[in-house]
Design a protein around this motif. Structure first.
Motif, mmCIF file in Angstrom:
data_model
loop_
_atom_site.group_PDB
_atom_site.id
_atom_site.type_symbol
_atom_site.label_atom_id
_atom_site.label_comp_id
_atom_site.label_asym_id
_atom_site.label_seq_id
_atom_site.Cartn_x
_atom_site.Cartn_y
_atom_site.Cartn_z
ATOM 1 N N ARG A 194 16.707 15.801 7.765
ATOM 2 C CA ARG A 194 16.229 14.684 8.594
ATOM 3 C C ARG A 194 14.968 15.052 9.378
ATOM 4 N NH1 ARG A 194 21.904 14.075 9.230
ATOM 5 N NH2 ARG A 194 21.950 15.077 11.300
ATOM 6 N N LYS A 195 14.660 16.330 9.463
ATOM 7 C CA LYS A 195 13.453 16.780 10.163
ATOM 8 C C LYS A 195 12.243 16.938 9.242
ATOM 9 C CE LYS A 195 15.764 19.367 13.877
ATOM 10 N NZ LYS A 195 15.918 20.699 14.513
ATOM 11 N N ILE A 196 12.439 16.739 7.944
ATOM 12 C CA ILE A 196 11.334 16.931 7.005
ATOM 13 C C ILE A 196 10.178 16.001 7.355
ATOM 14 C CG2 ILE A 196 10.597 16.617 4.600
ATOM 15 C CD1 ILE A 196 13.382 17.487 3.746
ATOM 16 N N ARG A 197 8.987 16.581 7.447
ATOM 17 C CA ARG A 197 7.782 15.798 7.698
ATOM 18 C C ARG A 197 7.034 15.595 6.380
ATOM 19 N NH1 ARG A 197 5.009 17.460 13.487
ATOM 20 N NH2 ARG A 197 6.902 17.301 14.764
ATOM 21 N N MET A 198 6.691 14.362 6.111
ATOM 22 C CA MET A 198 6.017 14.044 4.858
ATOM 23 C C MET A 198 4.509 13.973 5.069
ATOM 24 S SD MET A 198 8.701 11.145 3.445
ATOM 25 C CE MET A 198 7.802 10.944 1.915
ATOM 26 N N LYS A 199 3.762 14.256 4.004
ATOM 27 C CA LYS A 199 2.303 14.232 4.069
ATOM 28 C C LYS A 199 1.800 12.805 4.295
ATOM 29 C CE LYS A 199 1.607 18.252 1.069
ATOM 30 N NZ LYS A 199 0.990 18.739 -0.191
ATOM 31 N N SER A 200 0.698 12.718 4.990
ATOM 32 C CA SER A 200 0.116 11.400 5.249
ATOM 33 C C SER A 200 -0.257 10.714 3.943
ATOM 34 C CB SER A 200 -1.131 11.539 6.128
ATOM 35 O OG SER A 200 -0.789 12.097 7.381
ATOM 36 N N LEU A 201 -0.070 9.415 3.914
ATOM 37 C CA LEU A 201 -0.383 8.648 2.714
ATOM 38 C C LEU A 201 -1.886 8.417 2.614
ATOM 39 C CD1 LEU A 201 2.445 5.955 2.957
ATOM 40 C CD2 LEU A 201 2.360 7.914 1.406
ATOM 41 N N GLY A 221 0.787 -1.222 0.000
ATOM 42 C CA GLY A 221 0.000 0.000 0.000
ATOM 43 C C GLY A 221 0.821 1.275 0.000
ATOM 44 N N PRO A 222 1.860 1.404 0.860
ATOM 45 C CA PRO A 222 2.653 2.639 0.859
ATOM 46 C C PRO A 222 3.311 2.933 -0.487
ATOM 47 C CG PRO A 222 3.048 1.404 2.867
ATOM 48 C CD PRO A 222 2.228 0.523 1.983
ATOM 49 N N LEU A 223 3.699 1.891 -1.210
ATOM 50 C CA LEU A 223 4.301 2.097 -2.524
ATOM 51 C C LEU A 223 3.243 2.514 -3.543
ATOM 52 C CD1 LEU A 223 6.694 1.921 -4.469
ATOM 53 C CD2 LEU A 223 6.199 -0.528 -4.729
ATOM 54 N N ILE A 224 2.076 1.899 -3.469
ATOM 55 C CA ILE A 224 0.994 2.271 -4.401
ATOM 56 C C ILE A 224 0.533 3.697 -4.148
ATOM 57 C CG2 ILE A 224 -1.339 1.684 -5.155
ATOM 58 C CD1 ILE A 224 -0.743 -1.217 -4.256
ATOM 59 N N ALA A 225 0.472 4.089 -2.865
ATOM 60 C CA ALA A 225 0.031 5.445 -2.517
ATOM 61 C C ALA A 225 1.034 6.501 -2.947
ATOM 62 C CB ALA A 225 -0.211 5.537 -1.009
ATOM 63 N N ASN A 226 2.297 6.135 -3.055
ATOM 64 C CA ASN A 226 3.341 7.090 -3.433
ATOM 65 C C ASN A 226 4.286 6.421 -4.426
ATOM 66 O OD1 ASN A 226 4.999 9.303 -3.566
ATOM 67 N ND2 ASN A 226 5.618 9.285 -1.417
ATOM 68 N N PRO A 227 3.871 6.291 -5.689
ATOM 69 C CA PRO A 227 4.623 5.510 -6.670
ATOM 70 C C PRO A 227 6.043 6.000 -6.933
ATOM 71 C CG PRO A 227 2.410 6.007 -7.470
ATOM 72 C CD PRO A 227 2.617 6.829 -6.247
ATOM 73 N N ARG A 228 6.314 7.271 -6.650
ATOM 74 C CA ARG A 228 7.668 7.752 -6.920
ATOM 75 C C ARG A 228 8.703 7.084 -6.013
ATOM 76 N NH1 ARG A 228 8.169 13.870 -4.474
ATOM 77 N NH2 ARG A 228 7.026 13.543 -2.530
ATOM 78 N N MET A 229 8.257 6.348 -4.995
ATOM 79 C CA MET A 229 9.183 5.601 -4.155
ATOM 80 C C MET A 229 9.900 4.508 -4.934
ATOM 81 S SD MET A 229 9.103 7.030 -1.164
ATOM 82 C CE MET A 229 8.894 8.573 -2.092
ATOM 83 N N LEU A 230 9.330 4.154 -6.098
ATOM 84 C CA LEU A 230 10.016 3.195 -6.967
ATOM 85 C C LEU A 230 11.395 3.696 -7.366
ATOM 86 C CD1 LEU A 230 7.081 2.053 -9.289
ATOM 87 C CD2 LEU A 230 8.416 0.570 -7.780
ATOM 88 N N ALA A 245 8.678 4.928 4.779
ATOM 89 C CA ALA A 245 9.877 4.155 4.459
ATOM 90 C C ALA A 245 9.543 2.788 3.883
ATOM 91 C CB ALA A 245 10.749 3.999 5.704
ATOM 92 N N MET A 246 8.364 2.275 4.202
ATOM 93 C CA MET A 246 7.989 0.973 3.652
ATOM 94 C C MET A 246 7.811 1.024 2.140
ATOM 95 S SD MET A 246 8.044 -1.437 5.814
ATOM 96 C CE MET A 246 7.215 -2.642 4.775
ATOM 97 N N GLY A 247 7.515 2.205 1.585
ATOM 98 C CA GLY A 247 7.391 2.332 0.134
ATOM 99 C C GLY A 247 8.669 1.959 -0.588
ATOM 100 N N PRO A 248 9.783 2.686 -0.339
ATOM 101 C CA PRO A 248 11.031 2.296 -0.991
ATOM 102 C C PRO A 248 11.536 0.931 -0.540
ATOM 103 C CG PRO A 248 11.393 4.064 0.595
ATOM 104 C CD PRO A 248 9.918 3.935 0.415
ATOM 105 N N ASN A 249 11.164 0.511 0.678
ATOM 106 C CA ASN A 249 11.630 -0.784 1.164
ATOM 107 C C ASN A 249 11.091 -1.925 0.306
ATOM 108 O OD1 ASN A 249 11.822 -2.200 4.565
ATOM 109 N ND2 ASN A 249 13.183 -2.356 2.806
ATOM 110 N N VAL A 250 9.781 -1.914 0.053
ATOM 111 C CA VAL A 250 9.211 -2.981 -0.778
ATOM 112 C C VAL A 250 9.584 -2.782 -2.249
ATOM 113 C CG1 VAL A 250 7.345 -3.426 0.838
ATOM 114 C CG2 VAL A 250 6.989 -1.775 -0.996
ATOM 115 N N PHE A 298 -2.336 -4.093 -8.677
ATOM 116 C CA PHE A 298 -0.887 -3.889 -8.575
ATOM 117 C C PHE A 298 -0.154 -5.232 -8.624
ATOM 118 C CE2 PHE A 298 2.975 -3.633 -5.994
ATOM 119 C CZ PHE A 298 3.640 -2.577 -6.598
ATOM 120 N N ALA A 299 -0.634 -6.221 -7.857
ATOM 121 C CA ALA A 299 0.024 -7.522 -7.834
ATOM 122 C C ALA A 299 0.045 -8.152 -9.224
ATOM 123 C CB ALA A 299 -0.661 -8.445 -6.835
ATOM 124 N N LEU A 300 -1.062 -8.083 -9.917
ATOM 125 C CA LEU A 300 -1.131 -8.661 -11.261
ATOM 126 C C LEU A 300 -0.270 -7.880 -12.250
ATOM 127 C CD1 LEU A 300 -4.966 -9.420 -11.438
ATOM 128 C CD2 LEU A 300 -3.106 -11.025 -10.970
#
Length: 509
Positions: free
Chosen positions: A326-333, A233-242, A484-489, A344-346
């Motif tokens: 390091r203090k930058i706060r990101m918008k909620s996904l 989900g975090p990657l789908i919500a923010n695709p630029r993490m790819l 962080a889970m976006g770029p992680n997956v 996405f899986a398919l």
């Protein structure tokens, strides 16, 4: 009395102990200490360490191969043969590394190899059956034929002359030779059966278990469990993490080029470089295909650096980012719907396999596991993939890798170079993700906290947790875990694609 005592010692394993085995016991203790007392990847390091312990003990009925056909490793001419029909071959209880191609050894090492084999032959436990001279010499790096001088070595009570381009055919197990053997000067082709051995022993327990690695079964099953445990989900919500996941593969390719510069073959360099992805199953999958002789040190390095993510990454993160960043706060996904996750899986399955077909086993199982998780109608299958299946395979995968860590294979300069190259690969991959995040911020109004770029390596979810922890140090109210889970997956997919690229480019053995 003395003779009886000698017989008793011979029946035990004490007579075959050597210093390399004892040194490996120390290595095992270090791995167990890291796993048990430091909590570094215990689910993997403990099975690997225990397998390594078994590999350095004089075991029986554990790793022996079953007797069967003996095949030529190359097309060429048989110019030396020790075996004949009816001979009984008894290999030593703790067999040492037995290279099938002398090109890997220096002249002095070749002489020592044959001298040791001559001694084993005299003691009744020699296992070298044939020497085959290849029909086509192995070319040098510049593409020219090799011009190797002959080396005189002891063999079967006499002497023969070999060259570094010759191939050796070993008995894989104890047994009786039950088929005719080729005459000296006979031509054989690659893969041809040149004799056959028979034994009542069906092979050791871990010979059969290890086929899960050799036949590339275990790594895809591990990916099935990873997919069932992972929320994309975090990657789908923010695709630029790819992009961060892709940038974190920088260490893979930098180390690939560096390993080639240090003298490793392209196959070995690719297998070493994939350590930078911090993905143990993918490292095993690729090394088994390209450089199986290096699988043990590569797997240990990959899993060790995965375990050491909280130690290795923070200094690099602090070095390459400013306190303000390091203090930058990101918008909620945004919330991602179930339909999006299923599509996405398919889509990832179709696109990745079309792009890099060799990676199909890993990507297919990863996305099957994820589809089971997200579809909502296969709860029993999902729980099985998340628990029983992945846990059982993890035990057998870890011990199968560890049991290849014999002292004479592991304790050499090549292993030390792999360990060093591995940490370089991991460090460069971490830096690649961090720097890509900073570059993206130059062109984006919606700023990215660059700390999450380090999670682009595919150590799920530990790398994401480290990003989150380092963010809390800069701002106790900044929660980066889901971001962080976006770029992680994405890193999981990226490392698998990198492995597939190397397989498509180089092919397996």
């Amino acid at each position: 009395m003395l003779e009886q005592l000698q017989q008793l010692v011979h029946l035990t394993g004490f007579g075959v102990l050597e210093w390399r085995m004892v040194v490996m016991w120390v290595v095992v203790l270090v791995l167990l200490w890291l796993a048990v007392y430091k909590g570094f990847e215990p689910l993997l390091l403990i099975p690997i360490a225990f397998g390594a312990l078994l590999a350095n003990l004089p075991t029986e009925n554990l790793v022996e191969k079953p007797a069967g056909p003996v095949r030529s490793p190359v097309t060429g001419t048989v110019f030396a043969a020790m075996a004949s029909k009816g001979d009984v071959i008894t290999i030593e209880r703790v067999p040492h590394e037995r290279p099938d191609h002398l090109i890997r050894l220096k002249p002095d090492e070749i002489r020592d190899l044959f001298a040791n084999e001559a001694r084993h032959f005299a003691e009744g436990n020699g296992s070298l059956l044939f020497v085959v001279h290849p029909d086509k010499p192995t070319p040098t790096d510049d593409g020219k034929p090799r011009d190797d001088e002959a080396i005189t070595v002891p063999y079967a009570g006499g002497e023969i002359q070999v060259t570094p381009d010759d191939y050796l055919v070993w008995a894989a197990s104890s047994g009786r030779i039950v088929a005719d053997v080729p005459a000296i000067g006979s031509m054989v082709i690659d893969g041809q059966q040149i004799t056959e051995m028979n034994s009542t022993h069906a092979g050791g327990f871990y010979h059969w278990i290890s086929l899960g690695v050799i036949l590339e079964i275990f790594p895809p099953i591990i990916f099935l469990g990873v997919g069932a445990l992972t929320d994309f989900g975090p990657l789908i919500a923010n695709p630029r993490m790819l992009l961060l996941g892709a940038a974190a593969q920088l260490g893979v390719f930098v180390t690939f080029l560096g390993a080639i510069a240090l003298g490793f073959s392209s196959h070995a360099a690719a297998a070493i470089g994939i350590i930078g992805g911090a993905d143990g199953p993918t490292s095993i999958f690729l090394s088994n295909a390209l450089a199986p002789e290096l699988m043990a040190p590569i797997a240990v390095a990959a899993y060790s650096y995965m375990a050491l993510v909280p130690v290795i990454q923070p200094p690099i993160m602090n070095l390459l980012t400013t306190k303000e960043e390091r203090k930058i706060r990101m918008k909620s996904l945004r919330k991602v719907s179930r339909l999006e996750k299923l599509i996405f899986a398919l889509a990832v399955t179709i696109l990745c396999i079309l792009l890099v077909p060799p990676v199909a086993p890993l990507i297919a199982m990863l996305m099957l596991g994820n589809f089971l998780r997200e579809c909502g109608v296969t709860e029993r299958l999902t729980k099985a993939a998340q628990n029983e299946i992945i846990n059982i395979v993890t035990i057998f995968l870890g011990t199968s890798v560890g049991i290849t860590m014999q002292g004479d294979r592991f304790l050499r300069m090549e292993t030390m170079m792999i360990i060093v190259l591995g940490v370089i690969a991991f460090g460069v991959s971490t830096a690649g993700g961090l720097l890509m995040a900073r570059v993206m911020n130059l062109f984006s109004k919606n700023k990215i906290n660059p700390l999450i770029g380090s999670a682009g390596v595919s150590a799920v979810p530990m790398a994401a947790r480290v990003s989150h922890t380092e963010g809390l140090k800069a701002d106790p109210h900044n929660y980066l875990l889901m971001h962080a889970m976006g770029p992680n997956v994405a890193g999981v997919i990226g490392t698998a694609l990198a492995a597939g690229y190397f397989l498509a480019l180089l092919g397996g053995h």
